[in-house]
Design a protein around this motif. Structure first.
Motif, PDB file in Angstrom:
ATOM      1  N   GLU A  16       0.668  -1.202   0.023  1.00  0.00           N
ATOM      2  CA  GLU A  16      -0.022  -0.070  -0.033  1.00  0.00           C
ATOM      3  C   GLU A  16       0.996   1.179   0.046  1.00  0.00           C
ATOM      4  N   LYS A  17       1.914   1.231   0.655  1.00  0.00           N
ATOM      5  CA  LYS A  17       2.837   2.278   0.813  1.00  0.00           C
ATOM      6  C   LYS A  17       3.611   2.644  -0.534  1.00  0.00           C
ATOM      7  N   GLU A  18       3.911   1.536  -1.310  1.00  0.00           N
ATOM      8  CA  GLU A  18       4.664   1.739  -2.579  1.00  0.00           C
ATOM      9  C   GLU A  18       3.501   2.253  -3.699  1.00  0.00           C
ATOM     10  N   ILE A  19       2.119   1.697  -3.465  1.00  0.00           N
ATOM     11  CA  ILE A  19       1.064   2.498  -4.687  1.00  0.00           C
ATOM     12  C   ILE A  19       0.872   3.890  -4.031  1.00  0.00           C
ATOM     13  N   LYS A  20       0.777   4.286  -2.843  1.00  0.00           N
ATOM     14  CA  LYS A  20       0.670   5.674  -2.517  1.00  0.00           C
ATOM     15  C   LYS A  20       1.750   6.373  -2.944  1.00  0.00           C
ATOM     16  N   SER A  21       3.255   5.854  -3.032  1.00  0.00           N
ATOM     17  CA  SER A  21       4.147   6.706  -3.466  1.00  0.00           C
ATOM     18  C   SER A  21       4.267   6.848  -5.055  1.00  0.00           C
ATOM     19  N   LEU A  22       3.520   5.685  -5.659  1.00  0.00           N
ATOM     20  CA  LEU A  22       3.506   5.859  -7.002  1.00  0.00           C
ATOM     21  C   LEU A  22       2.093   6.932  -7.579  1.00  0.00           C
ATOM     22  N   ASN A  23       1.484   7.055  -6.620  1.00  0.00           N
ATOM     23  CA  ASN A  23       0.344   7.974  -7.162  1.00  0.00           C
ATOM     24  C   ASN A  23       0.825   9.317  -6.746  1.00  0.00           C
ATOM     25  N   GLN A  24       1.709   9.681  -5.804  1.00  0.00           N
ATOM     26  CA  GLN A  24       2.332  10.894  -5.695  1.00  0.00           C
ATOM     27  C   GLN A  24       3.020  11.252  -6.884  1.00  0.00           C
ATOM     28  N   LYS A  25       4.073  10.251  -7.189  1.00  0.00           N
ATOM     29  CA  LYS A  25       4.859  10.513  -8.454  1.00  0.00           C
ATOM     30  C   LYS A  25       4.077  11.119  -9.709  1.00  0.00           C
ATOM     31  N   LEU A  26       2.531  10.628  -9.855  1.00  0.00           N
ATOM     32  CA  LEU A  26       2.139  10.944 -11.113  1.00  0.00           C
ATOM     33  C   LEU A  26       1.922  12.523 -11.439  1.00  0.00           C
TER      34      LEU A  26
END
Length: 443
Positions: free
Chosen positions: A298-308
């Motif tokens: 979940e932490k990695e997915i949240k980080s990827l969302n922020q990188k968008l």
């Protein structure tokens, strides 16, 4: 300088090679009627175009455009408007309305009874017109009007029929009615209206440029009214198309940013993407991804969302599909869709592969079985051969050539033929023998 300008104006002068204007008008009037043969030709063209859209065949759609007589009343309306012949204008519009209604009825009936109702790319491409469609329709209409006024008509007329593409949107509107999709219907009718109106307007401009004599002299006030009507009509059609063009530009720009994001964050890091789907028209937009082996926390997915946001992919939610059942279902749906849009090249390749498979025999496996039954046989080769090619009695027969120290005779020969017929499920087999590398002899 004056001579240069004079030469240039002479070079682009459309009066050169112009047909007698009386003949041009007679020709235009003769092509606006939709009764008898023209109506039958239109109905057949509609069926051909509908089949092309249904099976996603560009070649068939182009053929329908070429045989369609829809250009006649549209050009007639342009001429009627240009020379202020309002009887010609009314007759042209009436016939165009008849043609449109017939086209909608025939295409709707076809798509209603057709067992194949999948939305093909050729159908989708006719539901969201933009400013480029207006440019094509106007330019195509100019070419058509110029060609009609020439002594030598040449090749432009078929080209105009293809470029302006009147048939496909009309058939797509019929598809929308048949499947109950108002989005398809209104989008396609809008594109059809754009084509009709801008072909008409471009014809009007050519008639005015060539200074065709007017049938009725209008007062300056009435001429101004005509100009206002044309301007209003152009504005009404252009504004939505500009919006659609802007949406198309934004979608392409968004997709480019997404591709860069995927390449930098996954592909370049050796993470294989198994499934990808972008939902651009949702709010917020959605980017769905599925991976071959990689599992994200979940932490990695949240980080990827922020990188968008750093890739200027705004108002977007990244969804990583890690549920095996959902991912499998989506992938199967995607494969099913891709199968429906196979190009003609892919179909040809598949047919060739099927032919190769049908003609292939496993010589090694057959030899192993034959040696058990007929130990004298050292080697074999088997392949299909076509007899009576180029005739109605064409037949394909498997030919077996075996190499042995001693030729099979009598009952052994019959047993081998019978066994092969049963083994290969063939009604007829031809067998040849080769003894000590001599010329093959038929058994």
């Amino acid at each position: 300088m004056e001579k240069l300008i004079s030469d240039f104006l002479k070079f682009i002068n459309l009066n050169q090679g112009e047909e007698e204007r009386g003949k041009v008008l007679d020709n235009v009037k003769a092509n606006i009627s939709f009764s008898g043969s023209n109506l039958w030709i239109l109905a057949c063209a509609i069926v051909v175009a509908s089949v092309g859209l249904n099976v996603n065949s560009t070649a068939v759609i182009i053929g329908a455009m070429l045989i369609s007589p829809l250009m006649g009343p549209i050009v007639g309306a342009g001429f009627g408007l240009g020379i202020y012949d309002f009887n010609l204008l009314k007759k042209s519009l009436k016939n165009l309305l008849v043609a449109t209604i017939v086209g909608l009825l025939v295409s709707t009936l076809y798509f209603y009874i057709s067992p194949f109702k999948d939305t093909q790319p050729e159908l989708l491409s006719r539901t969201a017109p933009n400013i480029y469609d207006i440019i094509i329709a106007f330019s195509g209409g100019l070419v058509g009007a110029i060609a009609i006024t020439r002594v030598e008509k040449g090749n432009p007329i078929p080209g105009v029929a293809i470029a302006t593409a009147l048939m496909p949107p009309l058939c797509t509107a019929g598809y929308g009615l048949a499947v109950g999709s108002y989005r398809f219907f209104f989008g396609a009718i809008y594109l059809y209206t754009i084509n009709c109106v801008f072909i008409c307007i471009s014809t009007f401009f050519i008639v005015k440029y060539l200074k065709y004599p007017t049938k009725k002299q209008l007062t300056e006030t009435n001429q101004t009214k005509v100009k206002y009507i044309i301007t209003t009509l152009i504005t009404i059609l252009i504004l939505p198309s500009i919006y659609f063009a802007y949406q198309l530009f934004e979608q392409k720009k968004y997709q480019h940013a997404v591709d860069i994001f995927l390449e930098n964050e996954f592909t370049n890091k050796g993470i294989a993407i198994l499934y990808k789907k972008t939902k651009f028209n949702q709010n917020p937009k959605k980017l769905e991804l599925g991976f071959l082996t990689k599992k994200f926390t979940e932490k990695e997915i949240k980080s990827l969302n922020q990188k968008l946001k750093s890739y200027e992919i705004n108002n977007t939610k990244l969804v990583v599909m890690q549920d095996t059942t959902d991912l499998k279902s989506d992938i199967l749906n995607e494969i099913k869709y891709n199968k429906s849009v196979l190009s003609e090249k892919d179909v040809t390749i598949l047919n060739l592969k099927k032919q190769i498979a049908d003609n292939h025999y496993n010589n090694k496996a057959l030899l192993a079985e034959i040696k058990i039954l007929f130990p004298v046989i050292d080697n074999i080769t088997i392949a299909n051969h076509n007899f009576n090619e180029g005739t109605d009695s064409l037949k394909t027969v498997p030919i077996l050539v075996y190499i042995s120290k001693k030729r099979l005779e009598g009952e052994s020969e019959k047993q081998l033929a019978s066994w092969l017929q049963q083994r290969l499920s063939k009604k007829e087999i031809q067998i040849y023998s080769q003894i000590n590398n001599n010329t093959p002899k038929k058994n």
